[in-house]
Design an enzyme around this catalytic site. Structure first.
Site, PDB file in Angstrom:
ATOM      1  N   ASP A  45      -4.354   5.093   6.310  1.00  0.00           N
ATOM      2  CA  ASP A  45      -4.869   6.300   6.961  1.00  0.00           C
ATOM      3  C   ASP A  45      -5.896   5.869   8.011  1.00  0.00           C
ATOM      4  O   ASP A  45      -5.528   5.529   9.128  1.00  0.00           O
ATOM      5  CB  ASP A  45      -5.452   7.195   5.862  1.00  0.00           C
ATOM      6  CG  ASP A  45      -5.977   8.524   6.350  1.00  0.00           C
ATOM      7  OD1 ASP A  45      -5.602   8.958   7.445  1.00  0.00           O
ATOM      8  OD2 ASP A  45      -6.772   9.162   5.626  1.00  0.00           O
ATOM      9  N   ARG A  49       1.134  12.344  -8.419  1.00  0.00           N
ATOM     10  CA  ARG A  49       1.718  11.018  -8.169  1.00  0.00           C
ATOM     11  C   ARG A  49       3.159  10.934  -8.689  1.00  0.00           C
ATOM     12  O   ARG A  49       3.954  10.143  -8.194  1.00  0.00           O
ATOM     13  CB  ARG A  49       0.913   9.930  -8.880  1.00  0.00           C
ATOM     14  CG  ARG A  49      -0.482   9.715  -8.336  1.00  0.00           C
ATOM     15  CD  ARG A  49      -1.026   8.393  -8.845  1.00  0.00           C
ATOM     16  NE  ARG A  49      -2.467   8.293  -8.797  1.00  0.00           N
ATOM     17  CZ  ARG A  49      -3.167   7.921  -7.731  1.00  0.00           C
ATOM     18  NH1 ARG A  49      -2.552   7.640  -6.610  1.00  0.00           N
ATOM     19  NH2 ARG A  49      -4.473   7.842  -7.783  1.00  0.00           N
ATOM     20  N   GLU A  80       0.834  -1.199   0.000  1.00  0.00           N
ATOM     21  CA  GLU A  80       0.000   0.000   0.000  1.00  0.00           C
ATOM     22  C   GLU A  80       0.872   1.255   0.000  1.00  0.00           C
ATOM     23  O   GLU A  80       2.006   1.227   0.478  1.00  0.00           O
ATOM     24  CB  GLU A  80      -0.881   0.022   1.261  1.00  0.00           C
ATOM     25  CG  GLU A  80      -2.309  -0.427   1.058  1.00  0.00           C
ATOM     26  CD  GLU A  80      -3.168   0.608   0.331  1.00  0.00           C
ATOM     27  OE1 GLU A  80      -2.636   1.494  -0.366  1.00  0.00           O
ATOM     28  OE2 GLU A  80      -4.387   0.510   0.460  1.00  0.00           O
ATOM     29  N   ASP A  81       0.313   2.353  -0.509  1.00  0.00           N
ATOM     30  CA  ASP A  81       1.024   3.627  -0.406  1.00  0.00           C
ATOM     31  C   ASP A  81       0.910   4.180   1.009  1.00  0.00           C
ATOM     32  O   ASP A  81       1.885   4.615   1.608  1.00  0.00           O
ATOM     33  CB  ASP A  81       0.522   4.650  -1.443  1.00  0.00           C
ATOM     34  CG  ASP A  81      -0.992   4.845  -1.441  1.00  0.00           C
ATOM     35  OD1 ASP A  81      -1.697   4.166  -0.662  1.00  0.00           O
ATOM     36  OD2 ASP A  81      -1.476   5.670  -2.226  1.00  0.00           O
ATOM     37  N   PHE A 137      -2.287  15.707   5.293  1.00  0.00           N
ATOM     38  CA  PHE A 137      -2.479  15.263   3.914  1.00  0.00           C
ATOM     39  C   PHE A 137      -1.187  15.451   3.118  1.00  0.00           C
ATOM     40  O   PHE A 137      -0.613  16.528   3.088  1.00  0.00           O
ATOM     41  CB  PHE A 137      -3.625  16.022   3.241  1.00  0.00           C
ATOM     42  CG  PHE A 137      -3.964  15.443   1.903  1.00  0.00           C
ATOM     43  CD1 PHE A 137      -4.690  14.270   1.802  1.00  0.00           C
ATOM     44  CD2 PHE A 137      -3.517  16.051   0.732  1.00  0.00           C
ATOM     45  CE1 PHE A 137      -4.984  13.704   0.569  1.00  0.00           C
ATOM     46  CE2 PHE A 137      -3.807  15.498  -0.506  1.00  0.00           C
ATOM     47  CZ  PHE A 137      -4.541  14.328  -0.586  1.00  0.00           C
TER      48      PHE A 137
HETATM   49  P1  IMP Z   1      -7.812   4.571   4.347  1.00  0.00           P
HETATM   50  O1  IMP Z   1      -8.816   3.616   3.776  1.00  0.00           O
HETATM   51  O2  IMP Z   1      -8.481   5.695   5.097  1.00  0.00           O
HETATM   52  O3  IMP Z   1      -6.723   3.926   5.165  1.00  0.00           O
HETATM   53  O4  IMP Z   1      -7.135   5.310   3.135  1.00  0.00           O
HETATM   54  C1  IMP Z   1      -6.303   4.651   2.302  1.00  0.00           C
HETATM   55  C2  IMP Z   1      -6.214   5.326   0.960  1.00  0.00           C
HETATM   56  O5  IMP Z   1      -6.560   6.710   1.041  1.00  0.00           O
HETATM   57  C3  IMP Z   1      -4.808   5.269   0.454  1.00  0.00           C
HETATM   58  O6  IMP Z   1      -4.564   4.111  -0.317  1.00  0.00           O
HETATM   59  C4  IMP Z   1      -4.685   6.544  -0.343  1.00  0.00           C
HETATM   60  O7  IMP Z   1      -5.089   6.320  -1.673  1.00  0.00           O
HETATM   61  C5  IMP Z   1      -5.658   7.507   0.317  1.00  0.00           C
HETATM   62  N1  IMP Z   1      -4.975   8.451   1.243  1.00  0.00           N
HETATM   63  C6  IMP Z   1      -4.959   8.435   2.602  1.00  0.00           C
HETATM   64  N2  IMP Z   1      -4.240   9.443   3.114  1.00  0.00           N
HETATM   65  C7  IMP Z   1      -3.774  10.135   2.050  1.00  0.00           C
HETATM   66  C8  IMP Z   1      -2.915  11.298   1.921  1.00  0.00           C
HETATM   67  O8  IMP Z   1      -2.433  11.910   2.895  1.00  0.00           O
HETATM   68  N3  IMP Z   1      -2.660  11.698   0.649  1.00  0.00           N
HETATM   69  C9  IMP Z   1      -3.143  11.056  -0.462  1.00  0.00           C
HETATM   70  N4  IMP Z   1      -3.932   9.967  -0.396  1.00  0.00           N
HETATM   71  C10 IMP Z   1      -4.239   9.508   0.848  1.00  0.00           C
HETATM   72 MG    MG Z   2      -5.474   7.701  -3.512  1.00  0.00          MG
END
Ligand code: IMP
Ligand code: MG
Length: 181
Positions: A106, A168, A102-103, A155
């Site tokens: 969050d 990206r 994963e990138d 963010f």
């Molecule tokens: P989660 O489901 O809330 O954990 O979010 C995961 C996804 O949200 C990641 O795979 C990202 O694509 C996006 N995301 C979460 N935080 C950021 C951020 O700070 N910048 C850009 N994309 C984010």
């Molecule tokens: Mg994203």
């Protein structure tokens, strides 16, 4: 490194490419030690994880395979809370060591849902490698196994991370600048 602007939002330098590259090499060494000989399958969550996965996969020194899945849960700078599977999994992962790449984790919603789906397919081991982790934002019961950088709930963009599809391709990571009003 200068500030950058996307969709009227200003971002400032946060993690430089040299630091990212060095950290990915460390993660690769740990994964090689943990998963050597198991022929792990790297399952890359597109689109954001592709630069991280590319560097990580090439730095791992053991036989390994790679495949890609695509999910989406974000619009703008905050989570929509819903996760849609866009491109599915083709591989049979039963009995395999799977490393989800994963990138960023969050709220954990995306990875939690994905891990549940994957667990149902009976892999031998299911691990998570994420370049970035926001522990204070976490709302699900997940604990990434390999974390590049734990960061505060801000963010960020660059190195695969986007703002509505943009940024990206930035080779460094940038953070949204606090508004001075
Ligand atoms: P989660 O489901 O809330 O954990 O979010 C995961 C996804 O949200 C990641 O795979 C990202 O694509 C996006 N995301 C979460 N935080 C950021 C951020 O700070 N910048 C850009 N994309 C984010
Ligand atoms: Mg994203």
């Amino acid at each position: 490194m200068e500030q950058v602007t996307y969709n009227g939002l200003t971002f400032e330098p946060y993690i430089r490419r040299e630091k990212i590259e060095a950290r990915i090499k460390e993660l690769a060494r740990t994964i090689t030690a943990d998963c050597g000989g198991k022929r792990p399958l790297f399952l890359v969550v597109l689109n954001g994880a592709f630069p991280f996965a590319s560097d990580l996969f090439r730095a791992v020194e053991t036989d390994a395979e790679i495949s890609f899945i695509r999910l989406k849960s974000y619009e703008g700078t905050s989570s929509t809370g819903t996760v849609k599977e866009v491109i599915g999994l083709n591989e049979d992962i039963q009995g395999r060591t799977v490393i989800v790449v994963e990138d960023i984790v969050d709220t954990g919603t995306t990875i939690h849902r994905l891990l549940n789906d994957l667990r149902a397919k009976n892999p031998a081991e299911l691990k998570v490698a994420t370049l970035l982790f926001k522990p204070e934002s976490l709302r699900c019961d997940v604990k990434p196994d390999y974390v590049g950088f734990a960061i505060p709930p801000k963010f960020i963009i660059g190195f695969g991370l986007d703002l509505d599809g943009l940024a990206r391709n930035l080779p460094d990571i940038y953070v949204l600048k606090e508004q001075a009003d």
